[in-house]
Design an enzyme around this catalytic site. Structure first.
Site, PDB file in Angstrom:
ATOM      1  N   HIS A 110      13.463   5.547  12.084  1.00 56.91           N
ATOM      2  CA  HIS A 110      13.240   5.809  10.820  1.00 56.91           C
ATOM      3  C   HIS A 110      13.944   6.871  10.506  1.00 56.91           C
ATOM      4  O   HIS A 110      14.287   7.862  10.831  1.00 56.91           O
ATOM      5  CB  HIS A 110      11.620   5.732  10.533  1.00 56.91           C
ATOM      6  CG  HIS A 110      11.347   5.861   9.322  1.00 56.91           C
ATOM      7  ND1 HIS A 110      11.574   6.854   8.273  1.00 56.91           N
ATOM      8  CD2 HIS A 110      10.312   4.933   8.676  1.00 56.91           C
ATOM      9  CE1 HIS A 110      10.787   6.324   7.234  1.00 56.91           C
ATOM     10  NE2 HIS A 110      10.139   5.211   7.207  1.00 56.91           N
ATOM     11  N   HIS A 112       6.432   5.611  12.442  1.00 59.49           N
ATOM     12  CA  HIS A 112       6.835   6.579  11.205  1.00 59.49           C
ATOM     13  C   HIS A 112       5.743   6.917  10.781  1.00 59.49           C
ATOM     14  O   HIS A 112       5.589   7.728   9.828  1.00 59.49           O
ATOM     15  CB  HIS A 112       7.466   5.547  10.346  1.00 59.49           C
ATOM     16  CG  HIS A 112       6.620   4.498   9.678  1.00 59.49           C
ATOM     17  ND1 HIS A 112       5.920   4.756   8.694  1.00 59.49           N
ATOM     18  CD2 HIS A 112       6.847   2.946   9.911  1.00 59.49           C
ATOM     19  CE1 HIS A 112       5.116   3.503   8.386  1.00 59.49           C
ATOM     20  NE2 HIS A 112       5.950   2.322   8.898  1.00 59.49           N
ATOM     21  N   GLU A 116      -2.053   5.041   3.016  1.00 58.16           N
ATOM     22  CA  GLU A 116      -1.858   3.672   2.600  1.00 58.16           C
ATOM     23  C   GLU A 116      -3.319   3.147   2.376  1.00 58.16           C
ATOM     24  O   GLU A 116      -3.543   2.111   1.184  1.00 58.16           O
ATOM     25  CB  GLU A 116      -1.457   2.960   3.752  1.00 58.16           C
ATOM     26  CG  GLU A 116       0.095   3.147   3.732  1.00 58.16           C
ATOM     27  CD  GLU A 116       0.641   4.305   4.425  1.00 58.16           C
ATOM     28  OE1 GLU A 116      -0.336   4.925   4.941  1.00 58.16           O
ATOM     29  OE2 GLU A 116       1.641   4.710   4.716  1.00 58.16           O
ATOM     30  N   ASP A 143       0.775  -1.344  -0.110  1.00 56.59           N
ATOM     31  CA  ASP A 143      -0.157  -0.125   0.028  1.00 56.59           C
ATOM     32  C   ASP A 143       0.762   1.304  -0.086  1.00 56.59           C
ATOM     33  O   ASP A 143       0.487   2.221   0.526  1.00 56.59           O
ATOM     34  CB  ASP A 143      -1.028   0.144   1.231  1.00 56.59           C
ATOM     35  CG  ASP A 143      -0.179  -0.020   2.600  1.00 56.59           C
ATOM     36  OD1 ASP A 143       1.009   0.080   2.464  1.00 56.59           O
ATOM     37  OD2 ASP A 143      -0.728  -0.732   3.644  1.00 56.59           O
ATOM     38  N   ARG A 180       2.599   8.700   8.856  1.00 57.53           N
ATOM     39  CA  ARG A 180       2.085  10.056   8.409  1.00 57.53           C
ATOM     40  C   ARG A 180       1.231  10.628   9.531  1.00 57.53           C
ATOM     41  O   ARG A 180       1.388  11.707   9.945  1.00 57.53           O
ATOM     42  CB  ARG A 180       1.666  10.099   7.151  1.00 57.53           C
ATOM     43  CG  ARG A 180       2.632  10.896   6.410  1.00 57.53           C
ATOM     44  CD  ARG A 180       2.401  10.408   4.783  1.00 57.53           C
ATOM     45  NE  ARG A 180       3.481   9.970   4.227  1.00 57.53           N
ATOM     46  CZ  ARG A 180       4.332  10.620   3.506  1.00 57.53           C
ATOM     47  NH1 ARG A 180       3.996  11.922   3.181  1.00 57.53           N
ATOM     48  NH2 ARG A 180       5.569  10.182   2.931  1.00 57.53           N
ATOM     49  N   GLU A 190      -0.409  -8.835  -0.960  1.00 57.47           N
ATOM     50  CA  GLU A 190      -0.861  -8.439   0.360  1.00 57.47           C
ATOM     51  C   GLU A 190      -2.161  -7.711  -0.052  1.00 57.47           C
ATOM     52  O   GLU A 190      -2.131  -6.356   0.565  1.00 57.47           O
ATOM     53  CB  GLU A 190       0.103  -7.603   1.058  1.00 57.47           C
ATOM     54  CG  GLU A 190      -0.122  -7.576   2.631  1.00 57.47           C
ATOM     55  CD  GLU A 190       0.777  -6.608   3.485  1.00 57.47           C
ATOM     56  OE1 GLU A 190       0.743  -5.397   3.483  1.00 57.47           O
ATOM     57  OE2 GLU A 190       1.520  -7.196   4.095  1.00 57.47           O
TER      58      GLU A 190
HETATM   59  C1  UD1 Z   1       6.718   4.977   3.253  1.00 60.58           C
HETATM   60  C2  UD1 Z   1       5.275   4.622   2.853  1.00 60.58           C
HETATM   61  C3  UD1 Z   1       4.465   3.906   3.986  1.00 60.58           C
HETATM   62  C4  UD1 Z   1       5.289   2.688   4.709  1.00 60.58           C
HETATM   63  C5  UD1 Z   1       6.770   3.481   4.889  1.00 60.58           C
HETATM   64  C6  UD1 Z   1       7.546   2.095   5.557  1.00 60.58           C
HETATM   65  C7  UD1 Z   1       4.304   6.150   1.307  1.00 60.58           C
HETATM   66  C8  UD1 Z   1       3.531   7.233   1.217  1.00 60.58           C
HETATM   67  N1  UD1 Z   1       4.593   5.695   2.513  1.00 60.58           N
HETATM   68  O1  UD1 Z   1       6.732   6.291   4.250  1.00 60.58           O
HETATM   69  O2  UD1 Z   1       3.401   3.297   3.396  1.00 60.58           O
HETATM   70  O3  UD1 Z   1       4.678   2.098   5.587  1.00 60.58           O
HETATM   71  O4  UD1 Z   1       7.287   3.709   3.790  1.00 60.58           O
HETATM   72  O5  UD1 Z   1       8.694   2.494   6.300  1.00 60.58           O
HETATM   73  O6  UD1 Z   1       4.427   5.339   0.362  1.00 60.58           O
HETATM   74  N2  UD1 Z   1      14.228   8.326   4.209  1.00 60.58           N
HETATM   75  C9  UD1 Z   1      15.850   8.327   4.034  1.00 60.58           C
HETATM   76  N3  UD1 Z   1      16.283   6.760   3.794  1.00 60.58           N
HETATM   77  C10 UD1 Z   1      15.305   5.870   3.744  1.00 60.58           C
HETATM   78  C11 UD1 Z   1      14.316   6.035   3.581  1.00 60.58           C
HETATM   79  C12 UD1 Z   1      13.533   7.346   4.122  1.00 60.58           C
HETATM   80  O7  UD1 Z   1      16.263   9.253   4.147  1.00 60.58           O
HETATM   81  O8  UD1 Z   1      16.141   4.819   3.213  1.00 60.58           O
HETATM   82  C13 UD1 Z   1      13.797   9.716   4.478  1.00 60.58           C
HETATM   83  C14 UD1 Z   1      13.723  10.834   3.093  1.00 60.58           C
HETATM   84  O9  UD1 Z   1      13.988  11.947   3.525  1.00 60.58           O
HETATM   85  C15 UD1 Z   1      12.307  10.582   2.604  1.00 60.58           C
HETATM   86  C16 UD1 Z   1      11.619  10.290   4.008  1.00 60.58           C
HETATM   87  O10 UD1 Z   1      12.417   9.645   4.912  1.00 60.58           O
HETATM   88  O11 UD1 Z   1      11.717  11.721   1.836  1.00 60.58           O
HETATM   89  C17 UD1 Z   1      10.181   9.770   3.980  1.00 60.58           C
HETATM   90  O12 UD1 Z   1      10.306   8.485   3.079  1.00 60.58           O
HETATM   91  P1  UD1 Z   1       8.919   8.262   2.468  1.00 60.58           P
HETATM   92  O13 UD1 Z   1       8.962   6.800   1.660  1.00 60.58           O
HETATM   93  O14 UD1 Z   1       8.257   9.383   1.522  1.00 60.58           O
HETATM   94  O15 UD1 Z   1       7.722   7.914   3.561  1.00 60.58           O
HETATM   95  P2  UD1 Z   1       7.734   6.942   4.686  1.00 60.58           P
HETATM   96  O16 UD1 Z   1       7.293   7.904   5.881  1.00 60.58           O
HETATM   97  O17 UD1 Z   1       9.191   6.188   4.607  1.00 60.58           O
HETATM   98  N1  UDP Z   2      12.363  -3.290  10.183  1.00 64.03           N
HETATM   99  C1  UDP Z   2      13.849  -3.556  10.125  1.00 64.03           C
HETATM  100  N2  UDP Z   2      14.693  -2.693  10.758  1.00 64.03           N
HETATM  101  C2  UDP Z   2      14.062  -1.458  11.603  1.00 64.03           C
HETATM  102  C3  UDP Z   2      12.715  -1.484  11.958  1.00 64.03           C
HETATM  103  C4  UDP Z   2      12.067  -2.530  11.172  1.00 64.03           C
HETATM  104  O1  UDP Z   2      14.292  -4.426   9.278  1.00 64.03           O
HETATM  105  O2  UDP Z   2      14.899  -0.843  12.176  1.00 64.03           O
HETATM  106  C5  UDP Z   2      11.241  -4.215   9.503  1.00 64.03           C
HETATM  107  C6  UDP Z   2      10.433  -4.858  10.417  1.00 64.03           C
HETATM  108  O3  UDP Z   2      10.935  -6.034  10.887  1.00 64.03           O
HETATM  109  C7  UDP Z   2       9.302  -5.118   9.218  1.00 64.03           C
HETATM  110  C8  UDP Z   2       9.308  -3.819   8.460  1.00 64.03           C
HETATM  111  O4  UDP Z   2      10.821  -3.369   8.672  1.00 64.03           O
HETATM  112  O5  UDP Z   2       9.302  -6.253   8.440  1.00 64.03           O
HETATM  113  C9  UDP Z   2       8.371  -2.869   8.771  1.00 64.03           C
HETATM  114  O6  UDP Z   2       8.724  -1.607   8.273  1.00 64.03           O
HETATM  115  P1  UDP Z   2       7.796  -0.078   8.573  1.00 64.03           P
HETATM  116  O7  UDP Z   2       7.732  -0.132   9.959  1.00 64.03           O
HETATM  117  O8  UDP Z   2       8.900   0.890   8.044  1.00 64.03           O
HETATM  118  O9  UDP Z   2       6.777  -0.373   7.485  1.00 64.03           O
HETATM  119  P2  UDP Z   2       5.364  -0.877   7.527  1.00 64.03           P
HETATM  120  O10 UDP Z   2       5.313  -2.341   8.181  1.00 64.03           O
HETATM  121  O11 UDP Z   2       4.604  -0.060   8.788  1.00 64.03           O
HETATM  122  O12 UDP Z   2       4.556  -0.536   6.055  1.00 64.03           O
END
Ligand code: UD1
Ligand code: UDP
Length: 395
Positions: free
Chosen positions: A247, A214, A137, A101, A216, A123
């Site tokens: 995160h 994490h 999501e 999602d 939003r 999923e």
């Molecule tokens: C995203 C997904 C969310 C998912 C989550 C898992 C969307 C809108 N959101 O949220 O559904 O549950 O990932 O974690 O698709 N960033 C880094 N390095 C990384 C990852 C993120 O620097 O490896 C920072 C960047 O500044 C980026 C910000 O985090 O712009 C947000 O990342 P983004 O993918 O937009 O949203 P998440 O909150 O991570």
């Molecule tokens: N996870 C990880 N390292 C971390 C935190 C989470 O590998 O430091 C794994 C966790 O076991 C799970 C997935 O990341 O499988 C969850 O990711 P996240 O919470 O970012 O996203 P969501 O599941 O809410 O979409």
């Protein structure tokens, strides 16, 4: 009838999609005579995605590298969509597989549709029925379901949700959740932690609370409330420590570092590689999270979960008793954690190994279903989750 392996393009972009799609990539690659698999990552996440690719030995065929610090939903959607246009033109797959999602999920399904390529959604069928929770999501998975041709539902409940929305029954396969496949690959009783902070936390003898945040809709005041509650827990229980892999989102990092400056028994870490994280979860006492995936993994490891959200699309483990929705009010979070830390019977009731989400063979069922779809295999039997049975926990 086409000869040779079927061309499948698997697209993902974030950490959780990668963890949950890795077993699917492995399962399909196990049958090269049936499937030719290519992997395209949008890299909506960067470091957090790369950790997973490295662990599972996946080298993407395409890497769009779209991540920019703090980019918004429009940026992610547009960069993913235009990048995937080129990938689809080049690869011309017979099927695109997407997961879950995220914005990558929706953009990839839309890009495939524009290229008239069928879409399989892994999923599928998770719902809160609240358009804005989780945001974005809930809408991403709805829209992806509308675009998808094949729906891999992790549970019977998810199948029912899709069926109620008009998806033909023959297009839905109940497979279990591939996260359990991934979890079973990495959790080992003899696992030795590489991260010095995690090693110290595990060796400390404290009761460990594992925390991740994490979502939003929790940015800002809701997370500030949660972090205040956590500080109170640490102050009130001297035998408790918190491990909090933060995160990469700068908004989360700012809040967390400000909230926990000079806090004793609080281990803030970088996001942990999946092997480290899953094995830490297997050894912790309690999980506090707003994550989706943790609500599926922790019950399989017999760890109680307090979910820092108002609603969840994963009610199965709540019904089985191992997960509780506590919201984000400071007092509610504090009381819920304190209750479990003080009341052993209440803790034990939640700490059962319950596994409504899978038996570790979801990816294998998805492969069977794809073979059936392509006319090269029989219709597979559905996975029948056993809601409250003791799971296969290796923790
Ligand atoms: C995203 C997904 C969310 C998912 C989550 C898992 C969307 C809108 N959101 O949220 O559904 O549950 O990932 O974690 O698709 N960033 C880094 N390095 C990384 C990852 C993120 O620097 O490896 C920072 C960047 O500044 C980026 C910000 O985090 O712009 C947000 O990342 P983004 O993918 O937009 O949203 P998440 O909150 O991570
Ligand atoms: N996870 C990880 N390292 C971390 C935190 C989470 O590998 O430091 C794994 C966790 O076991 C799970 C997935 O990341 O499988 C969850 O990711 P996240 O919470 O970012 O996203 P969501 O599941 O809410 O979409």
């Amino acid at each position: 009838m086409k000869n040779g392996p079927r061309e499948v393009l698997i697209i993902f972009g974030t950490r959780p999609e990668a963890i949950k799609m890795a077993p699917v990539v492995q399962a399909l690659r196990h049958c090269p005579d049936l499937f030719r698999v290519r992997v395209a990552v949008t890299a909506q996440h960067r470091e957090m995605l790369d950790q997973v690719l490295t662990l599972f030995g996946i080298t993407p065929d395409y890497d769009l590298g779209i991540m920019r610090e703090g980019q918004d939903l429009f940026d992610v959607t547009v960069r993913a969509l235009t990048g995937l246009d080129r990938v689809l033109q080049e690869t011309r797959p017979e099927l695109v597989l997407v997961h879950g999602d995220t914005t990558t999920t929706f953009a990839a399904a839309l890009a495939a549709f524009y290229h008239r390529v069928p879409v399989g959604h892994v999923e599928a069928g998770l719902r809160t029925r609240d358009k804005y929770a989780p945001f974005p999501e809930e809408m991403n998975r709805h829209l992806t379901a509308v675009l998808a041709d094949l729906h891999f539902a992790p549970t019977e409940r998810a199948r029912e949700a899709l069926f109620q929305e008009g998806v033909p029954a023959a297009r839905i396969f109940v497979t279990g959740n591939t996260v359990i496949d991934a979890l079973y690959q990495v959790v080992r009783p003899e696992y030795r932690f590489a991260d010095p902070v995690v090693r110290a936390a595990v060796a400390s003898g404290y009761r460990l609370i594992l925390v991740t945040t994490h979502r939003r809709e929790n940015w800002g005041e809701p997370l500030a409330n949660v972090y205040r509650a956590l500080r109170r827990v640490i102050d009130a229980y001297p035998d408790v420590a918190v491990v909090f892999p933060v995160h990469k989102n700068p908004l989360i990092r700012e809040l967390a570092t400000a909230a926990f400056a000079d806090c004793p028994r609080l281990y803030l870490t970088e996001p942990l590689p999946y092997g480290e994280f899953a094995n830490l979860m297997a050894r912790c006492h309690l999980v506090l999270t707003d994550s989706g995936g943790l609500q599926e993994e922790a019950p399989a490891l017999g760890k109680p979960v307090l979910v820092l959200r108002q609603v969840t699309e994963r009610p199965e483990a709540i019904e089985a008793g191992t997960v509780r929705l506590v919201g984000t009010e400071e007092e509610d979070v504090f009381q819920a954690a304190a209750g479990l830390l003080e009341n052993r019977a209440a803790y034990e009731r939640m700490a059962q190994a319950v596994n409504p989400y899978g038996d570790g063979r979801a990816a294998w069922r998805i492969r069977e279903a794809l073979a059936f779809y392509f006319g090269i295999g029989a219709r597979p039997a559905d996975f029948r989750p056993v809601a409250a049975a003791a799971g296969r926990s290796r923790g």
